[in-house]
Scaffold this motif. Structure first.
Motif, PDB file in Angstrom:
ATOM      1  N   ASP A  27       0.918  -1.111   0.010  1.00  0.00           N
ATOM      2  CA  ASP A  27      -0.031   0.033  -0.027  1.00  0.00           C
ATOM      3  C   ASP A  27       0.904   1.042  -0.036  1.00  0.00           C
ATOM      4  OD1 ASP A  27      -2.094   1.871   0.137  1.00  0.00           O
ATOM      5  OD2 ASP A  27      -2.935   0.906   2.185  1.00  0.00           O
ATOM      6  N   CYS A  28       0.380   2.516  -0.536  1.00  0.00           N
ATOM      7  CA  CYS A  28       1.184   3.478  -0.356  1.00  0.00           C
ATOM      8  C   CYS A  28       0.385   4.737  -1.040  1.00  0.00           C
ATOM      9  CB  CYS A  28       2.435   3.445  -1.118  1.00  0.00           C
ATOM     10  SG  CYS A  28       2.454   3.573  -2.920  1.00  0.00           S
ATOM     11  N   VAL A  29       0.726   5.985  -0.703  1.00  0.00           N
ATOM     12  CA  VAL A  29       0.272   7.128  -1.186  1.00  0.00           C
ATOM     13  C   VAL A  29       1.264   7.726  -2.165  1.00  0.00           C
ATOM     14  CG1 VAL A  29       0.818   8.511   0.816  1.00  0.00           C
ATOM     15  CG2 VAL A  29      -0.857   9.487  -0.741  1.00  0.00           C
ATOM     16  N   ILE A  30       1.104   8.261  -3.453  1.00  0.00           N
ATOM     17  CA  ILE A  30       1.955   8.750  -4.455  1.00  0.00           C
ATOM     18  C   ILE A  30       1.489   9.894  -4.985  1.00  0.00           C
ATOM     19  CG2 ILE A  30       0.981   7.520  -6.431  1.00  0.00           C
ATOM     20  CD1 ILE A  30       3.917   6.696  -6.911  1.00  0.00           C
ATOM     21  N   THR A  31       2.695  10.697  -5.298  1.00  0.00           N
ATOM     22  CA  THR A  31       2.346  11.932  -6.293  1.00  0.00           C
ATOM     23  C   THR A  31       3.342  11.457  -7.241  1.00  0.00           C
ATOM     24  OG1 THR A  31       1.879  14.179  -6.688  1.00  0.00           O
ATOM     25  CG2 THR A  31       3.808  13.410  -4.981  1.00  0.00           C
TER      26      THR A  31
ATOM     27  N   ILE B 197      -1.825  12.202   4.181  1.00  0.00           N
ATOM     28  CA  ILE B 197      -2.580  10.929   4.093  1.00  0.00           C
ATOM     29  C   ILE B 197      -1.603   9.532   4.507  1.00  0.00           C
ATOM     30  CG2 ILE B 197      -3.010   9.168   2.131  1.00  0.00           C
ATOM     31  CD1 ILE B 197      -3.790  11.764   0.412  1.00  0.00           C
ATOM     32  N   SER B 198      -0.230   9.677   4.310  1.00  0.00           N
ATOM     33  CA  SER B 198       0.741   8.747   5.003  1.00  0.00           C
ATOM     34  C   SER B 198       0.429   8.404   6.189  1.00  0.00           C
ATOM     35  CB  SER B 198       1.946   9.112   4.395  1.00  0.00           C
ATOM     36  OG  SER B 198       2.941   8.365   4.953  1.00  0.00           O
TER      37      SER B 198
ATOM     38  N   ASN C  72      -3.028   7.281   7.286  1.00  0.00           N
ATOM     39  CA  ASN C  72      -3.357   5.729   7.103  1.00  0.00           C
ATOM     40  C   ASN C  72      -2.196   4.684   7.438  1.00  0.00           C
ATOM     41  OD1 ASN C  72      -6.089   5.760   5.382  1.00  0.00           O
ATOM     42  ND2 ASN C  72      -4.856   7.546   4.696  1.00  0.00           N
ATOM     43  N   ASN C  73      -1.165   5.390   7.925  1.00  0.00           N
ATOM     44  CA  ASN C  73      -0.004   4.617   8.517  1.00  0.00           C
ATOM     45  C   ASN C  73       0.617   3.747   7.126  1.00  0.00           C
ATOM     46  OD1 ASN C  73       1.999   3.734  10.082  1.00  0.00           O
ATOM     47  ND2 ASN C  73       1.087   1.864  10.657  1.00  0.00           N
ATOM     48  N   ILE C  74       0.786   4.526   5.831  1.00  0.00           N
ATOM     49  CA  ILE C  74       1.365   3.731   4.800  1.00  0.00           C
ATOM     50  C   ILE C  74       2.309   4.643   4.325  1.00  0.00           C
ATOM     51  CG2 ILE C  74      -0.806   2.721   4.064  1.00  0.00           C
ATOM     52  CD1 ILE C  74      -1.488   5.081   2.378  1.00  0.00           C
ATOM     53  N   PRO C  75       3.153   4.199   3.381  1.00  0.00           N
ATOM     54  CA  PRO C  75       4.491   4.888   3.012  1.00  0.00           C
ATOM     55  C   PRO C  75       4.207   6.058   2.199  1.00  0.00           C
ATOM     56  CG  PRO C  75       4.777   2.445   2.718  1.00  0.00           C
ATOM     57  CD  PRO C  75       3.135   2.663   2.758  1.00  0.00           C
ATOM     58  N   SER C  76       4.935   6.958   2.096  1.00  0.00           N
ATOM     59  CA  SER C  76       4.821   8.173   1.414  1.00  0.00           C
ATOM     60  C   SER C  76       5.953   8.046   0.010  1.00  0.00           C
ATOM     61  CB  SER C  76       4.845   9.536   2.046  1.00  0.00           C
ATOM     62  OG  SER C  76       6.404   9.572   2.611  1.00  0.00           O
ATOM     63  N   VAL C  77       5.254   8.079  -1.008  1.00  0.00           N
ATOM     64  CA  VAL C  77       6.163   8.087  -2.423  1.00  0.00           C
ATOM     65  C   VAL C  77       5.994   9.361  -3.265  1.00  0.00           C
ATOM     66  CG1 VAL C  77       6.381   6.448  -4.388  1.00  0.00           C
ATOM     67  CG2 VAL C  77       5.985   5.360  -2.101  1.00  0.00           C
ATOM     68  N   VAL C  78       7.227   9.453  -3.815  1.00  0.00           N
ATOM     69  CA  VAL C  78       7.461  10.541  -4.844  1.00  0.00           C
ATOM     70  C   VAL C  78       7.806   9.673  -6.209  1.00  0.00           C
ATOM     71  CG1 VAL C  78       8.313  12.697  -5.885  1.00  0.00           C
ATOM     72  CG2 VAL C  78       7.573  12.450  -3.331  1.00  0.00           C
ATOM     73  N   LEU C  79       7.054   9.958  -7.140  1.00  0.00           N
ATOM     74  CA  LEU C  79       7.848   9.333  -8.295  1.00  0.00           C
ATOM     75  C   LEU C  79       8.024  10.640  -9.336  1.00  0.00           C
ATOM     76  CD1 LEU C  79       8.080   7.082 -10.420  1.00  0.00           C
ATOM     77  CD2 LEU C  79       6.001   6.787 -11.020  1.00  0.00           C
TER      78      LEU C  79
END
Length: 313
Positions: free
Chosen positions: A16-20, A41-42, A45-52
């Motif tokens: 799971d993760c949140v991304i932009t 959001i990370s 929801n206790n999920i990883p934050s990701v930047v692509l």
């Protein structure tokens, strides 16, 4: 923060993760609104934050002969994203594979199958995939299991904050206005090299910079109040960008910084120069004495501005 430079390097099994997704050139105030939402959001929801993001500008792929002028290189973006607390930066090459992906393929193969994205944060003008088809409305219509969030544009002084606006400010020499939009002073960096050492003969020795990144946008010709970082220390001074018309007829660009109250030998060292304010245009003087007189006035002006900055802070 974990950094990956290729999709094949990813050695974490995401559930799971949140991304932009975006270039994020400059990481300005508008970008910060997007990234703060990702972090919110990370945490919630206790999920990883990701930047692509991309290691090279897409323009360099579609039009390789066109000059690129960027506000930040990958190293600078990496440092700022790490300081914010982003968990993962995936900075992949924008190549023929990425350029060929439709929005559906990009979402399915990368966002879902590889990263298991549950939340995507879009900026106000944020798209991905061929023909910029990938958008909030596209994901909402085609991938309803992914939650989407759209951040409104950031407006400052009746202008939408954008990388292009900031580039315009810097190209005009309006570095103090650019700093407000970036929320930090714009900077360039490189190695200190030997010049013709004329400055030291007139009482204004300079550190001459050879840029480390040819794609970084250079501010307009002129004289600036700057803060430089050398060997872990910071020094205020004046930086001239231009072709030195009083000294030579050459059109070679020079970036020369006179550091206040500084006498060390620093050839070969790395220097980072932050632009705080513009003092004046570059101009041709009738004589060296006239140039020296102006430099003395510039120094008085610069130190007066410094005093104001220190009082304000």
């Amino acid at each position: 923060m974990r950094v990956y430079r290729n999709l094949n390097e990813i050695d974490v099994e995401f559930t799971d993760c949140v991304i932009t997704v975006g270039m994020f050139d400059g990481l300005h105030l508008g970008h910060m609104s997007v990234l703060n939402k990702v972090l919110e959001i990370s945490k919630l929801n206790n999920i990883p934050s990701v930047v692509l993001s991309f290691a090279n500008h897409p323009q360099s792929f579609f039009n390789p002969n066109a000059p690129i002028s960027s506000l930040s290189n990958l190293e600078e973006k990496t440092e700022r994203l790490a300081a914010l607390g982003i968990d993962f930066l995936i900075a992949i090459p924008f190549d023929s594979f990425i350029a060929s992906l439709s929005a559906n393929q990009f979402t399915t193969s990368i966002l879902i199958d590889l990263l298991h994205v549950s939340n995507i944060v879009f900026g106000y003008d944020n798209h991905f995939g061929q023909n910029r088809e990938g958008s909030k409305s596209y994901i909402d219509s085609n991938f309803p299991n992914i939650k989407t969030h759209r951040i409104q544009e950031s407006i400052l002084n009746n202008e939408v904050v954008s990388s292009s606006l900031i580039k315009t400010k810097i190209s005009l020499g309006e570095v103090s206005q650019a700093a407000v939009l970036l929320n930090y002073p714009y900077s360039i960096a490189g190695q200190i090299i030997k010049g013709d050492q004329l400055g030291r003969t007139i009482g204004f020795p300079t550190a001459n910079m050879q840029l480390s990144n040819a794609e970084k946008l250079i501010p307009a010709f002129g004289v600036y109040l700057t803060k430089s970082f050398i060997l872990g220390q910071e020094y205020f001074g004046m930086t001239n960008i231009g072709v030195r018309p009083t000294v030579t007829n050459s059109r070679e660009l020079r970036i020369e910084t006179h550091l206040f109250d500084f006498e060390m030998e620093i050839y070969g060292e790395h220097i980072k120069v932050e632009f705080l304010d513009r003092l004046r245009d570059e101009k041709k003087f009738d004589s060296f004495p006239a140039l020296v007189d102006q430099l003395k006035k510039d120094q008085i002006h610069a130190k007066a501005l410094l005093a104001q900055i220190h009082i304000a802070s």
